[in-house]
Design a protein around this motif. Structure first.
Motif, PDB file in Angstrom:
ATOM      1  N   ARG A 127       0.847  -1.188   0.000  1.00 35.02           N
ATOM      2  CA  ARG A 127       0.000   0.000   0.000  1.00 35.02           C
ATOM      3  C   ARG A 127       0.888   1.246   0.000  1.00 35.02           C
ATOM      4  O   ARG A 127       1.788   1.376   0.819  1.00 35.02           O
ATOM      5  N   GLU A 136       3.694   0.139   2.720  1.00 37.11           N
ATOM      6  CA  GLU A 136       3.384  -0.866   3.736  1.00 37.11           C
ATOM      7  C   GLU A 136       3.112  -2.223   3.099  1.00 37.11           C
ATOM      8  O   GLU A 136       2.492  -2.309   2.035  1.00 37.11           O
ATOM      9  N   LEU A 148       0.973  -5.555   3.429  1.00 38.21           N
ATOM     10  CA  LEU A 148      -0.327  -5.833   4.033  1.00 38.21           C
ATOM     11  C   LEU A 148      -0.562  -7.313   4.324  1.00 38.21           C
ATOM     12  O   LEU A 148      -1.566  -7.644   4.974  1.00 38.21           O
ATOM     13  N   ALA A 204      -0.066  -4.143   9.451  1.00 38.49           N
ATOM     14  CA  ALA A 204       0.691  -3.629   8.311  1.00 38.49           C
ATOM     15  C   ALA A 204       2.085  -3.235   8.784  1.00 38.49           C
ATOM     16  O   ALA A 204       2.240  -2.606   9.834  1.00 38.49           O
TER      17      ALA A 204
END
Length: 298
Positions: free
Chosen positions: A54, A122, A124, A130
């Motif tokens: 992300r 990040e 996930l 995270a």
């Protein structure tokens, strides 16, 4: 850490940009919760398995000096951010989010309007949480890119006989006499290698054998510094320096890397990846057919 510090640390990068803005703050564009899949990670269990990343990114930009006139070509488009992410993920397989963030910051800050970048990435899929990194980089911290004429090195291949030849030093002198940076590639050593009977592992054994020969070349001439990553190669080329390529990292980390173990084919692949000015082959080897890079015998 105070409550406000904690909120800032875990808030969107836009909050950090706002908190650290000057008295005359810049314009900002942002990308929130952009999720893509990628093969990344330092652990063996992560290799070959895509995981979700992300991205949250804020770019501070200098105000447009002329009227926008509703023209997308006069701004830093949001598409440039997502395209930069896709390009970096396709360039090579990386172990670290930190490396990806640094590469992405350098690419984004090369945009004329960009002045400062806040980047959070990040993972996930590592657990019920995270894990990620966040960096802030400004244009003043990014090394200036060299001109195009210095970013196209000469790739030079030495087979094993040439590495041990009495005239090796004069051959290297001849290569470097033009002042153009060179990336030296080497062949396999004339030594027995373990035979695994398994193609993927044999490929790794052969790549490591080539790297052993790279260190042999380095021992014969102090100008031959062994490097393994694209970052190291780029750094040397931008400064007009020459290096010897240890291939295993770059080959194994490439998203669409070569499957061959042939040293000449690997040298040609590197030349094409680097947009080299040419490939010069020294030794008992043939010039590859169908190369997009000019290839000659030295």
């Amino acid at each position: 850490m105070t409550t406000s510090d904690s909120a800032l640390a875990f808030g969107h990068p836009e909050a950090r940009a706002e908190a650290s803005a000057s008295a005359d703050p810049r314009d900002r564009i942002s990308l929130r919760d952009h999720v893509v899949e990628a093969d990344i990670g330092a652990f063996q269990k992560e290799r070959g398995h895509k995981q979700r990343l992300r991205f949250n990114i804020v770019i501070e930009v200098r105000p447009t000096p002329q009227p926008l006139e509703d023209d997308v070509d006069r701004i830093l488009s949001y598409d440039r951010i997502t395209e930069s992410i896709a390009t970096e993920l396709a360039t090579e397989r990386l172990n670290l989010l930190e490396t990806l963030a640094e590469h992405l910051a350098e690419r984004l800050l090369a945009e004329p309007q960009a002045m400062r970048a806040f980047i959070r990435i990040e993972k996930l899929d590592v657990g019920p949480y995270a894990l990620g990194v966040e960096i802030v980089r400004s244009r003043a911290e990014v090394p200036v890119r060299a001109g195009d004429d210095t970013l196209h090195p000469l790739v030079v291949y030495f087979d094993n006989a040439m590495i041990h030849a009495p005239d090796l030093t004069s051959r290297i002198d001849g290569v470097l006499s033009s002042g153009q940076p060179a990336v030296f590639c080497v062949g396999l050593p004339d030594l027995p290698r373990p035979q695994t009977g398994h193609r993927p592992t044999q490929r790794r054994v052969d790549l490591l054998a080539i790297e052993q020969n790279a260190w042999v070349l380095a021992a014969r001439d102090p100008r031959c510094v062994v490097v393994s990553s694209r970052t190291e190669i780029d750094w040397a080329i931008k400064r007009g320096r020459s290096v010897v390529w240890a291939p295993s990292k770059l080959v194994l980390d490439a998203v669409d890397g070569p499957q061959t173990r042939d040293p000449v084919a690997l040298a040609l692949w590197l030349a094409e990846e680097m947009a080299a000015s040419g490939l010069v082959l020294h030794g008992d080897v043939s010039v590859p057919a169908g190369s997009r890079i000019p290839a000659v015998k030295g």
